[in-house]
Structures are given as C-alpha cells and as structure tokens.
Scaffold this motif. Structure first.
Motif, PDB file in Angstrom:
ATOM      1  N   LYS A 293       0.849  -1.191   0.000  1.00 51.32           N
ATOM      2  CA  LYS A 293       0.000   0.000   0.000  1.00 51.32           C
ATOM      3  C   LYS A 293       0.877   1.229   0.000  1.00 51.32           C
ATOM      4  O   LYS A 293       1.923   1.254   0.643  1.00 51.32           O
ATOM      5  CB  LYS A 293      -0.860   0.058   1.268  1.00 51.32           C
ATOM      6  CG  LYS A 293      -2.106  -0.755   1.241  1.00 51.32           C
ATOM      7  CD  LYS A 293      -3.038  -0.288   2.344  1.00 51.32           C
ATOM      8  CE  LYS A 293      -2.927  -1.158   3.570  1.00 51.32           C
ATOM      9  NZ  LYS A 293      -3.870  -0.790   4.613  1.00 51.32           N
ATOM     10  N   LYS A 294       0.429   2.259  -0.693  1.00 55.28           N
ATOM     11  CA  LYS A 294       1.097   3.552  -0.653  1.00 55.28           C
ATOM     12  C   LYS A 294       0.383   4.393   0.392  1.00 55.28           C
ATOM     13  O   LYS A 294      -0.824   4.582   0.311  1.00 55.28           O
ATOM     14  CB  LYS A 294       1.013   4.254  -2.013  1.00 55.28           C
ATOM     15  CG  LYS A 294       1.873   3.627  -3.076  1.00 55.28           C
ATOM     16  CD  LYS A 294       3.291   3.984  -2.815  1.00 55.28           C
ATOM     17  CE  LYS A 294       4.156   3.824  -4.032  1.00 55.28           C
ATOM     18  NZ  LYS A 294       5.543   4.143  -3.706  1.00 55.28           N
ATOM     19  N   GLY A 295       1.108   4.889   1.371  1.00 53.19           N
ATOM     20  CA  GLY A 295       0.513   5.686   2.428  1.00 53.19           C
ATOM     21  C   GLY A 295       0.677   7.167   2.168  1.00 53.19           C
ATOM     22  O   GLY A 295       1.606   7.591   1.488  1.00 53.19           O
ATOM     23  N   ARG A 296      -0.227   7.957   2.742  1.00 50.87           N
ATOM     24  CA  ARG A 296      -0.152   9.413   2.600  1.00 50.87           C
ATOM     25  C   ARG A 296       0.197   9.994   3.964  1.00 50.87           C
ATOM     26  O   ARG A 296      -0.637  10.024   4.871  1.00 50.87           O
ATOM     27  CB  ARG A 296      -1.484   9.973   2.118  1.00 50.87           C
ATOM     28  CG  ARG A 296      -1.412  11.425   1.721  1.00 50.87           C
ATOM     29  CD  ARG A 296      -2.740  11.892   1.232  1.00 50.87           C
ATOM     30  NE  ARG A 296      -3.697  11.980   2.336  1.00 50.87           N
ATOM     31  CZ  ARG A 296      -4.112  13.112   2.893  1.00 50.87           C
ATOM     32  NH1 ARG A 296      -3.665  14.251   2.446  1.00 50.87           N
ATOM     33  NH2 ARG A 296      -4.973  13.100   3.881  1.00 50.87           N
ATOM     34  N   VAL A 297       1.446  10.411   4.126  1.00 55.33           N
ATOM     35  CA  VAL A 297       1.901  11.017   5.370  1.00 55.33           C
ATOM     36  C   VAL A 297       2.575  12.347   5.053  1.00 55.33           C
ATOM     37  O   VAL A 297       2.971  12.590   3.921  1.00 55.33           O
ATOM     38  CB  VAL A 297       2.879  10.100   6.155  1.00 55.33           C
ATOM     39  CG1 VAL A 297       2.176   8.873   6.681  1.00 55.33           C
ATOM     40  CG2 VAL A 297       4.055   9.709   5.293  1.00 55.33           C
ATOM     41  N   ARG A 298       2.706  13.186   6.060  1.00 56.49           N
ATOM     42  CA  ARG A 298       3.243  14.521   5.841  1.00 56.49           C
ATOM     43  C   ARG A 298       4.661  14.681   6.377  1.00 56.49           C
ATOM     44  O   ARG A 298       5.211  15.764   6.362  1.00 56.49           O
ATOM     45  CB  ARG A 298       2.317  15.544   6.499  1.00 56.49           C
ATOM     46  CG  ARG A 298       0.935  15.515   5.879  1.00 56.49           C
ATOM     47  CD  ARG A 298      -0.055  16.313   6.657  1.00 56.49           C
ATOM     48  NE  ARG A 298       0.192  17.743   6.465  1.00 56.49           N
ATOM     49  CZ  ARG A 298      -0.577  18.688   6.976  1.00 56.49           C
ATOM     50  NH1 ARG A 298      -1.625  18.359   7.713  1.00 56.49           N
ATOM     51  NH2 ARG A 298      -0.300  19.957   6.771  1.00 56.49           N
ATOM     52  N   ARG A 299       5.245  13.607   6.876  1.00 52.79           N
ATOM     53  CA  ARG A 299       6.589  13.685   7.432  1.00 52.79           C
ATOM     54  C   ARG A 299       7.451  12.578   6.836  1.00 52.79           C
ATOM     55  O   ARG A 299       6.936  11.588   6.349  1.00 52.79           O
ATOM     56  CB  ARG A 299       6.598  13.502   8.951  1.00 52.79           C
ATOM     57  CG  ARG A 299       5.452  14.085   9.669  1.00 52.79           C
ATOM     58  CD  ARG A 299       5.718  14.140  11.162  1.00 52.79           C
ATOM     59  NE  ARG A 299       5.564  15.506  11.591  1.00 52.79           N
ATOM     60  CZ  ARG A 299       6.571  16.326  11.859  1.00 52.79           C
ATOM     61  NH1 ARG A 299       7.788  15.923  11.765  1.00 52.79           N
ATOM     62  NH2 ARG A 299       6.343  17.545  12.234  1.00 52.79           N
ATOM     63  N   ALA A 300       8.753  12.743   6.943  1.00 53.58           N
ATOM     64  CA  ALA A 300       9.687  11.742   6.438  1.00 53.58           C
ATOM     65  C   ALA A 300       9.926  10.643   7.470  1.00 53.58           C
ATOM     66  O   ALA A 300      10.193   9.502   7.116  1.00 53.58           O
ATOM     67  CB  ALA A 300      11.013  12.386   6.068  1.00 53.58           C
ATOM     68  N   ARG A 301       9.832  10.996   8.741  1.00 56.94           N
ATOM     69  CA  ARG A 301      10.049  10.022   9.816  1.00 56.94           C
ATOM     70  C   ARG A 301       8.839  10.052  10.726  1.00 56.94           C
ATOM     71  O   ARG A 301       8.597  11.035  11.406  1.00 56.94           O
ATOM     72  CB  ARG A 301      11.322  10.368  10.583  1.00 56.94           C
ATOM     73  CG  ARG A 301      12.502  10.314   9.642  1.00 56.94           C
ATOM     74  CD  ARG A 301      13.787  10.451  10.312  1.00 56.94           C
ATOM     75  NE  ARG A 301      14.829  10.311   9.305  1.00 56.94           N
ATOM     76  CZ  ARG A 301      16.100  10.373   9.577  1.00 56.94           C
ATOM     77  NH1 ARG A 301      16.509  10.581  10.797  1.00 56.94           N
ATOM     78  NH2 ARG A 301      16.990  10.226   8.625  1.00 56.94           N
ATOM     79  N   ILE A 302       8.089   8.977  10.719  1.00 59.53           N
ATOM     80  CA  ILE A 302       6.800   8.970  11.413  1.00 59.53           C
ATOM     81  C   ILE A 302       6.885   8.206  12.738  1.00 59.53           C
ATOM     82  O   ILE A 302       6.177   7.246  12.966  1.00 59.53           O
ATOM     83  CB  ILE A 302       5.679   8.440  10.498  1.00 59.53           C
ATOM     84  CG1 ILE A 302       6.052   7.110   9.852  1.00 59.53           C
ATOM     85  CG2 ILE A 302       5.353   9.440   9.424  1.00 59.53           C
ATOM     86  CD1 ILE A 302       4.935   6.499   9.033  1.00 59.53           C
ATOM     87  N   PHE A 303       7.750   8.709  13.628  1.00 50.94           N
ATOM     88  CA  PHE A 303       7.931   8.080  14.928  1.00 50.94           C
ATOM     89  C   PHE A 303       6.714   8.255  15.821  1.00 50.94           C
ATOM     90  O   PHE A 303       6.565   7.546  16.798  1.00 50.94           O
ATOM     91  CB  PHE A 303       9.168   8.631  15.629  1.00 50.94           C
ATOM     92  CG  PHE A 303      10.447   8.351  14.898  1.00 50.94           C
ATOM     93  CD1 PHE A 303      10.735   7.089  14.414  1.00 50.94           C
ATOM     94  CD2 PHE A 303      11.373   9.350  14.691  1.00 50.94           C
ATOM     95  CE1 PHE A 303      11.912   6.822  13.743  1.00 50.94           C
ATOM     96  CE2 PHE A 303      12.555   9.101  14.022  1.00 50.94           C
ATOM     97  CZ  PHE A 303      12.827   7.833  13.547  1.00 50.94           C
ATOM     98  N   TYR A 304       5.851   9.203  15.480  1.00 52.77           N
ATOM     99  CA  TYR A 304       4.646   9.412  16.291  1.00 52.77           C
ATOM    100  C   TYR A 304       3.733   8.187  16.241  1.00 52.77           C
ATOM    101  O   TYR A 304       2.871   8.018  17.087  1.00 52.77           O
ATOM    102  CB  TYR A 304       3.883  10.657  15.831  1.00 52.77           C
ATOM    103  CG  TYR A 304       3.340  10.591  14.432  1.00 52.77           C
ATOM    104  CD1 TYR A 304       2.104  10.013  14.167  1.00 52.77           C
ATOM    105  CD2 TYR A 304       4.057  11.112  13.361  1.00 52.77           C
ATOM    106  CE1 TYR A 304       1.598   9.954  12.884  1.00 52.77           C
ATOM    107  CE2 TYR A 304       3.549  11.061  12.077  1.00 52.77           C
ATOM    108  CZ  TYR A 304       2.332  10.482  11.836  1.00 52.77           C
ATOM    109  OH  TYR A 304       1.834  10.414  10.567  1.00 52.77           O
TER     110      TYR A 304
END
Length: 115
Positions: free
Chosen positions: A88-99
């Motif tokens: 799946k291709k995800g839509r996130v706004r950051r490069a590192r999603i440690f949250y």
C-alpha cells in the motif's frame, strides 16, 4: 584486479527494489539461517523511516504483533533481503513517522494514497 575494482563490481550487481517512502506498507522477504537450513521469512509492516544514501541506506519497518509493536531495521545492501513488495502507498506529511509508536487502534491507521 585491485580491491577497488572488486568492490565496484559487487556494488554494480546490487539488486533492484521498488521505490517506497515512509508511510508505505511493504513486505520484506529475507533469508533466515537455522543451523544448516535456510528459509525465507516475510516481515510486513509500515516504513517509519529511511536513513542514509547509497550503499549505507537503511529503512525501518514497524508492525504490530498482537498488542506489541515490533520494529526491524533493514540495510538495503543486505544479501539476506530476497525481495521487497509494496502493498500500500501511504499518505503522510513527514519523512520520519515516529509518532506512530505512541498511537494504538484506529488512530494508528495511515490514509492510503489514491493513484
């Protein structure tokens, strides 16, 4: 043939993997040695970071195993990686999603990118 020529040839034979970014759900097929046997195991999870460039590039994949989060760091140049599939291709706004580590249940879902 000197040592640098040998190293350059090894790097030229490097495997080609599909492009993925953080937020994508991928399956990594990697080789496991148990005694004298070798088998391929799959690790499916979300890419939470990609670090480095070139031969030293690594990526971290996080999956939930029951109620426990499991993270694994894979070097791209590892000979133990057999194949990588992008599920799946995800839509996130950051490069590192440690949250993502602090979220559980429905809050931990990532929106899918429409292609």
């Amino acid at each position: 043939m000197n040592l640098m020529d040998v190293i350059e040839k090894e790097l030229a034979i490097e495997k080609q993997f599909p492009e993925f970014i953080s937020g994508d759900t991928i399956t990594v097929h990697y080789k496991i040695k148990e005694g004298n046997k070798e088998r391929i195991q799959q690790f499916r999870g979300v890419v939470i970071q990609i670090k480095g460039t070139g031969h030293t590039k690594t990526f971290t994949v996080r999956k939930m195993s029951g109620s426990t989060g499991v993270e694994r760091i894979f070097p791209v140049a590892s000979p133990n990686i057999d194949q990588i599939e992008v599920n799946k291709k995800g839509r996130v706004r950051r490069a590192r999603i440690f949250y993502l580590r602090g979220l559980t249940g429905k809050k931990a879902r990532i929106k899918e990118k429409r292609i």
